[in-house]
Write a protein that holds these residues in place. Structure first.
Motif, PDB file in Angstrom:
ATOM      1  N   VAL A   9      10.100 -10.104  -8.313  1.00 53.77           N
ATOM      2  CA  VAL A   9       9.714  -8.700  -8.449  1.00 53.77           C
ATOM      3  C   VAL A   9      10.663  -7.802  -7.659  1.00 53.77           C
ATOM      4  O   VAL A   9      11.109  -6.755  -8.153  1.00 53.77           O
ATOM      5  N   GLU A  10      10.970  -8.195  -6.444  1.00 52.93           N
ATOM      6  CA  GLU A  10      11.883  -7.381  -5.631  1.00 52.93           C
ATOM      7  C   GLU A  10      13.263  -7.295  -6.269  1.00 52.93           C
ATOM      8  O   GLU A  10      13.900  -6.226  -6.264  1.00 52.93           O
ATOM      9  N   ARG A  11      13.735  -8.406  -6.824  1.00 51.05           N
ATOM     10  CA  ARG A  11      15.040  -8.379  -7.489  1.00 51.05           C
ATOM     11  C   ARG A  11      15.013  -7.460  -8.709  1.00 51.05           C
ATOM     12  O   ARG A  11      15.943  -6.660  -8.929  1.00 51.05           O
ATOM     13  N   ALA A  57       0.839  -1.198   0.000  1.00 56.70           N
ATOM     14  CA  ALA A  57       0.000   0.000   0.000  1.00 56.70           C
ATOM     15  C   ALA A  57       0.871   1.245   0.000  1.00 56.70           C
ATOM     16  O   ALA A  57       1.895   1.311   0.689  1.00 56.70           O
ATOM     17  N   GLY A  58       0.505   2.223  -0.807  1.00 56.09           N
ATOM     18  CA  GLY A  58       1.247   3.475  -0.875  1.00 56.09           C
ATOM     19  C   GLY A  58       2.388   3.476  -1.865  1.00 56.09           C
ATOM     20  O   GLY A  58       3.076   4.490  -2.010  1.00 56.09           O
ATOM     21  N   THR A  59       2.610   2.340  -2.541  1.00 55.01           N
ATOM     22  CA  THR A  59       3.647   2.281  -3.572  1.00 55.01           C
ATOM     23  C   THR A  59       3.011   1.918  -4.905  1.00 55.01           C
ATOM     24  O   THR A  59       1.892   1.404  -4.964  1.00 55.01           O
ATOM     25  N   ALA A  60       3.742   2.183  -5.970  1.00 55.96           N
ATOM     26  CA  ALA A  60       3.218   1.924  -7.314  1.00 55.96           C
ATOM     27  C   ALA A  60       3.948   0.753  -7.942  1.00 55.96           C
ATOM     28  O   ALA A  60       5.134   0.510  -7.683  1.00 55.96           O
ATOM     29  N   GLY A  61       3.220   0.023  -8.799  1.00 57.27           N
ATOM     30  CA  GLY A  61       3.837  -1.070  -9.542  1.00 57.27           C
ATOM     31  C   GLY A  61       4.761  -0.531 -10.621  1.00 57.27           C
ATOM     32  O   GLY A  61       4.566   0.572 -11.140  1.00 57.27           O
ATOM     33  N   GLN A  62       5.783  -1.307 -10.954  1.00 62.12           N
ATOM     34  CA  GLN A  62       6.786  -0.886 -11.924  1.00 62.12           C
ATOM     35  C   GLN A  62       6.525  -1.535 -13.283  1.00 62.12           C
ATOM     36  O   GLN A  62       6.009  -2.655 -13.360  1.00 62.12           O
ATOM     37  N   ARG A  63       6.897  -0.825 -14.329  1.00 67.17           N
ATOM     38  CA  ARG A  63       6.765  -1.361 -15.678  1.00 67.17           C
ATOM     39  C   ARG A  63       8.059  -2.058 -16.082  1.00 67.17           C
ATOM     40  O   ARG A  63       9.154  -1.554 -15.846  1.00 67.17           O
ATOM     41  N   GLY A  64       7.926  -3.237 -16.706  1.00 67.92           N
ATOM     42  CA  GLY A  64       9.093  -3.982 -17.150  1.00 67.92           C
ATOM     43  C   GLY A  64       9.528  -3.577 -18.543  1.00 67.92           C
ATOM     44  O   GLY A  64       8.875  -2.779 -19.217  1.00 67.92           O
ATOM     45  N   PRO A  65      10.623  -4.133 -19.019  1.00 65.56           N
ATOM     46  CA  PRO A  65      11.168  -3.744 -20.326  1.00 65.56           C
ATOM     47  C   PRO A  65      10.405  -4.315 -21.510  1.00 65.56           C
ATOM     48  O   PRO A  65      10.615  -3.906 -22.635  1.00 65.56           O
ATOM     49  N   ASP A  66       9.503  -5.269 -21.291  1.00 61.39           N
ATOM     50  CA  ASP A  66       8.830  -5.949 -22.396  1.00 61.39           C
ATOM     51  C   ASP A  66       7.394  -5.480 -22.605  1.00 61.39           C
ATOM     52  O   ASP A  66       6.620  -6.129 -23.299  1.00 61.39           O
ATOM     53  N   GLY A  67       7.001  -4.367 -22.009  1.00 61.20           N
ATOM     54  CA  GLY A  67       5.642  -3.857 -22.174  1.00 61.20           C
ATOM     55  C   GLY A  67       4.657  -4.403 -21.169  1.00 61.20           C
ATOM     56  O   GLY A  67       3.475  -4.021 -21.179  1.00 61.20           O
ATOM     57  N   GLY A 100      14.876  -3.741  -7.599  1.00 56.08           N
ATOM     58  CA  GLY A 100      15.800  -3.294  -6.566  1.00 56.08           C
ATOM     59  C   GLY A 100      15.107  -2.985  -5.250  1.00 56.08           C
ATOM     60  O   GLY A 100      15.553  -2.110  -4.498  1.00 56.08           O
ATOM     61  N   GLY A 101      14.010  -3.695  -4.967  1.00 51.89           N
ATOM     62  CA  GLY A 101      13.277  -3.498  -3.724  1.00 51.89           C
ATOM     63  C   GLY A 101      12.261  -2.372  -3.759  1.00 51.89           C
ATOM     64  O   GLY A 101      11.558  -2.138  -2.767  1.00 51.89           O
ATOM     65  N   ALA A 102      12.144  -1.665  -4.898  1.00 53.53           N
ATOM     66  CA  ALA A 102      11.177  -0.569  -4.973  1.00 53.53           C
ATOM     67  C   ALA A 102       9.741  -1.079  -4.972  1.00 53.53           C
ATOM     68  O   ALA A 102       8.827  -0.395  -4.512  1.00 53.53           O
ATOM     69  N   GLN A 103       9.541  -2.288  -5.481  1.00 55.12           N
ATOM     70  CA  GLN A 103       8.200  -2.898  -5.469  1.00 55.12           C
ATOM     71  C   GLN A 103       8.286  -4.200  -4.699  1.00 55.12           C
ATOM     72  O   GLN A 103       9.034  -5.108  -5.060  1.00 55.12           O
TER      73      GLN A 103
END
Length: 478
Positions: A235-237, A195-205, A240-243
């Motif tokens: 996901v964490e790897r 909660a309070g964080t955003a999901g990250q986009r990967g390099p493949d769309g 870098g732990g941002a998600q």
């Protein structure tokens, strides 16, 4: 003409005499092992567009299909508005009653307010806190739909951690993302981020979470918790732990898996839409025939004095085949069975259709309708079913099936289809070619309604196979 009139009179008399002998023994529905509802909402009408959810939903739907899941609606459900959301959930609910695993994957906007979580249909436009319950879809309500079975494993995957698209509307406290909720027994909830964080986009769309989950799902034989532990670690790897995803669960089966030991690709929806020459399993079999249980849409139109088109309530119908013994002849008979649920109207209906195998009844086929309204059903019950019609789509005008309808008991009706050769051929053509049933009903309070029932992909297949089996088996002389 006199001959036809005589046959109709004979049919009506025989139905009345035969009502006491028509009690059909049926068994429980064959279990549908793995059912998934996959939703991806990208193109919003009143919110910024999202790139990943639709692509992520298709990726996860494909992965689950390869593991043997049957997809609700036949594919990933993309860009659902409020009505589409409700329809998809109603169809899903109609299919999971006897499932071993029920899985929901949602990708899109997710919001929370006061500890309550909301998923966002593509036409949502809340302006006040009061709008949230009508414009958005409450996660608690979705979880409630999954409760009620102690043997089914429920899995909820929420890839819904993005910015708040309605932040400029002044709804105090409305925040981006989802927060932890109460978890029922036999339920696992996977949140793609904290909660309070955003999901990250990967390099493949794709989103990082969806890509990691799809890769882990390719590994067969993993326990359920291991699947999410590996996904979360990946996901964490990658970020870098941002998600950092989160998993919540109560008591679950420690051996539960998303991938079966010998998983097979799910049957694609829509195959076998025409009449097939493939027969049903031998009618001497004692067990029910399995089905794909991809549901069709069911709609109830109630008479509304303020609206000439009536009031529309959507629901679902699940079709299957089973084999029963005729009460008179003892001969095994393939039967088509439809279970209809109109949740908002608190009405359930069973429809059985079979070829008549009783020489004492001059009918080609017999349909039995049983209405099971809730105690507080506003119509008070169903007092009459004038007949049955077939139509090409939900809004078309129906063509009547030639036959007669008789009330058996309260809420139970029998429709015998005419055995006059011309009527029989016409009825069979309508049953084979038309996609929808139209069933007019009269309530106990004398208001009227129309129950429209779609076959859907599995219904098409089941009707084609049943009609072929009836054609091949010897007919009883009448």
């Amino acid at each position: 003409m006199r001959r036809v009139i005589g046959r109709v009179g004979q049919l009506l008399s025989a139905i009345i005499l035969w009502v006491g002998a028509i009690l059909i023994t049926t068994g429980p529905a064959a279990a549908d092992k793995r059912v998934a509802l996959v939703i991806g909402n990208s193109i919003h009408e009143r919110a910024p567009l999202l790139d990943e959810p639709a692509a992520d939903a298709r990726l996860i739907a494909d992965s689950l299909s390869r593991l043997g899941f049957t997809l609700s609606g036949g594919a990933a459900q993309i860009d659902l508005d409020r009505r589409g959301f409700d329809r998809a959930l109603a169809e899903f609910k109609g299919r999971i009653a006897d499932a071993d695993v029920a899985l929901v994957y949602y990708a899109g906007y997710g919001l929370n307010l006061g500890g309550a979580d909301y998923l966002v249909p593509v036409d949502a436009a809340p302006a006040t806190p009061a709008d949230l319950t009508t414009e958005l879809r409450d996660l608690t309500g979705i979880l409630r739909e999954l409760s009620g079975s102690s043997s089914r494993q429920n899995v909820i995957i929420l890839d819904a951690f993005r910015s708040n698209p309605f932040s400029g509307r002044g709804i105090a406290g409305l925040a981006a993302g989802l927060v932890p909720v109460d978890v029922s027994a036999q339920t696992v909830i996977s949140f793609a981020a904290q909660a309070g964080t955003a999901g990250q986009r990967g390099p493949d769309g794709h989103g990082v979470f969806a890509a990691a989950l799809a890769e882990v799902l390719q590994q067969p034989g993993q326990r359920l918790i291991e699947t999410f532990n590996q996904t979360n670690a990946a996901v964490e790897r990658a970020t870098g732990g941002a998600q950092r995803p989160l998993v919540m669960f109560t008591s679950i089966d420690g051996s539960a898996q998303l991938s079966a030991a010998a998983a097979k690709p799910a049957q694609p929806a829509g195959l076998g839409a025409g009449r097939s020459s493939a027969p049903l399993p031998s009618p001497t079999a004692s067990s029910d025939a399995p089905d794909a249980r991809t549901p069709g849409l069911a709609v109830l139109y109630d008479e509304d004095l303020s609206n000439p088109n009536g009031k529309r309530y959507s629901g679902s119908v699940t079709w299957r085949t089973e084999t029963v013994k005729n009460a008179q002849s003892g001969r095994p008979t393939p039967v088509i069975r439809g279970e209809i649920d109109i949740p908002e109207r608190k009405l359930k209906v069973s429809l059985q259709l079979r070829r008549n195998d009783d020489p004492s009844l001059p009918a080609s086929h017999v349909a039995e309708l049983t209405f099971r309204p809730a105690a507080d059903f506003v119509g008070g019950g169903v007092s009459n079913v004038p007949g049955m019609l077939m139509k090409t789509d939900e809004k078309s005008r129906g063509t009547p099936l030639a036959g007669l309808s008789v009330k058996i008991t309260e809420g139970s009706f029998l429709v015998g289809l005419s055995n006059v050769e011309a009527d029989r051929a016409r009825n069979e053509e309508l049953l084979a070619r038309r996609e929808w049933f139209d069933i007019p009903v009269v309530y106990a309070n004398q208001r009227r309604g129309i129950l429209a029932i779609g076959k859907g992909p599995s219904g098409d297949r089941i009707f084609a196979d049943a009609l072929a089996a009836w054609d091949k088996s010897p007919a009883t002389k009448r």
